[in-house]
Design an enzyme around this catalytic site. Sequence first.
Site, PDB file in Angstrom:
ATOM      1  N   SER A   1       4.793  11.436   4.519  1.00  0.00           N
ATOM      2  CA  SER A   1       4.955  10.300   3.618  1.00  0.00           C
ATOM      3  C   SER A   1       3.788  10.110   2.653  1.00  0.00           C
ATOM      4  O   SER A   1       3.963   9.584   1.554  1.00  0.00           O
ATOM      5  CB  SER A   1       5.144   9.016   4.438  1.00  0.00           C
ATOM      6  OG  SER A   1       4.086   8.858   5.363  1.00  0.00           O
TER       7      SER A   1
ATOM      8  N   GLY B   1       7.857  10.842   7.365  1.00  0.00           N
ATOM      9  CA  GLY B   1       8.107  10.964   8.793  1.00  0.00           C
ATOM     10  C   GLY B   1       8.015  12.382   9.329  1.00  0.00           C
ATOM     11  O   GLY B   1       8.170  12.594  10.539  1.00  0.00           O
TER      12      GLY B   1
ATOM     13  N   ASN C   1       1.656  12.215  11.473  1.00  0.00           N
ATOM     14  CA  ASN C   1       2.705  11.595  12.297  1.00  0.00           C
ATOM     15  C   ASN C   1       2.636  12.070  13.742  1.00  0.00           C
ATOM     16  O   ASN C   1       2.910  11.306  14.671  1.00  0.00           O
ATOM     17  CB  ASN C   1       4.081  11.896  11.707  1.00  0.00           C
ATOM     18  CG  ASN C   1       4.329  11.098  10.435  1.00  0.00           C
ATOM     19  OD1 ASN C   1       4.056   9.911  10.372  1.00  0.00           O
ATOM     20  ND2 ASN C   1       4.833  11.752   9.408  1.00  0.00           N
TER      21      ASN C   1
ATOM     22  N   ASP D   1       0.332  -1.675   5.861  1.00  0.00           N
ATOM     23  CA  ASP D   1       0.480  -1.022   7.166  1.00  0.00           C
ATOM     24  C   ASP D   1      -0.800  -0.332   7.631  1.00  0.00           C
ATOM     25  O   ASP D   1      -0.905   0.114   8.771  1.00  0.00           O
ATOM     26  CB  ASP D   1       1.636  -0.029   7.162  1.00  0.00           C
ATOM     27  CG  ASP D   1       1.471   1.099   6.138  1.00  0.00           C
ATOM     28  OD1 ASP D   1       0.365   1.247   5.569  1.00  0.00           O
ATOM     29  OD2 ASP D   1       2.451   1.827   5.897  1.00  0.00           O
TER      30      ASP D   1
ATOM     31  N   HIS E   1      -0.715   3.991   4.815  1.00  0.00           N
ATOM     32  CA  HIS E   1      -0.376   4.638   3.549  1.00  0.00           C
ATOM     33  C   HIS E   1      -1.240   4.119   2.405  1.00  0.00           C
ATOM     34  O   HIS E   1      -1.428   2.900   2.273  1.00  0.00           O
ATOM     35  CB  HIS E   1       1.105   4.426   3.221  1.00  0.00           C
ATOM     36  CG  HIS E   1       2.012   5.032   4.236  1.00  0.00           C
ATOM     37  ND1 HIS E   1       2.543   4.303   5.290  1.00  0.00           N
ATOM     38  CD2 HIS E   1       2.468   6.297   4.376  1.00  0.00           C
ATOM     39  CE1 HIS E   1       3.291   5.105   6.036  1.00  0.00           C
ATOM     40  NE2 HIS E   1       3.267   6.318   5.505  1.00  0.00           N
TER      41      HIS E   1
END
Length: 203
Positions: free
Chosen positions: A32, A69, A98, A179, A182
């Site tokens: 991502s 993801g 991830n 978050d 990112h």
Amino acid sequence: MLCLLLELSLPQAYAGENSPLQQQTILIVGDSISAGLGIDKQQGWVALLENTLLQEYPQYTLINASISGETTSGGANRMQTMLEKHQPSIVILELGGNDGLRGTPTKLITKNLTYMINLSESMGAKTLLLGMRIPPNYGQRYSELFAQQYTQLATELNVTLLPFLLEGVAGEKGMMQADGIHPTEEAQPIMLKSVWEILKPMM
């Protein structure tokens, strides 16, 4: 005879002056962070890199095969297909984050990254490995092993490494989305600069 004399009298550089540059491809395989999650994708570091290439190295085509993801296992599963389809001269590998956030054993992450690097190199592509770090959700030891594997891989497989893609971004005010994972649009030029400084000598 006249034609021959005319050919010989032309400047040596003239013959190749209008010759098209050989087209080459850069393939980005990431998650991502390279797919531009949460931001305008045209402002992401990959899009900024594409603009830079258009201006400075128009013979390079950029293919962004990043998926939000994505894990190293997912990347490994589709790597051969991507390489055969695009036949890149350079592969930028941005995976592992991830896996780390899920607590995947570092031995498995390393195994998958090794496979992708070796496959890329066997098909004639240079590899730029983009390192990542993760918070100590699974303990400090795991976080350290996770970060160290990128350096170890680059040394053992003799590939180019950017130790931490989010250097100067992670933890900095205004540079990370809510978050905490990112990067924001404001962070993208910093990331581009870090990648470009290492990528450019490879071209």
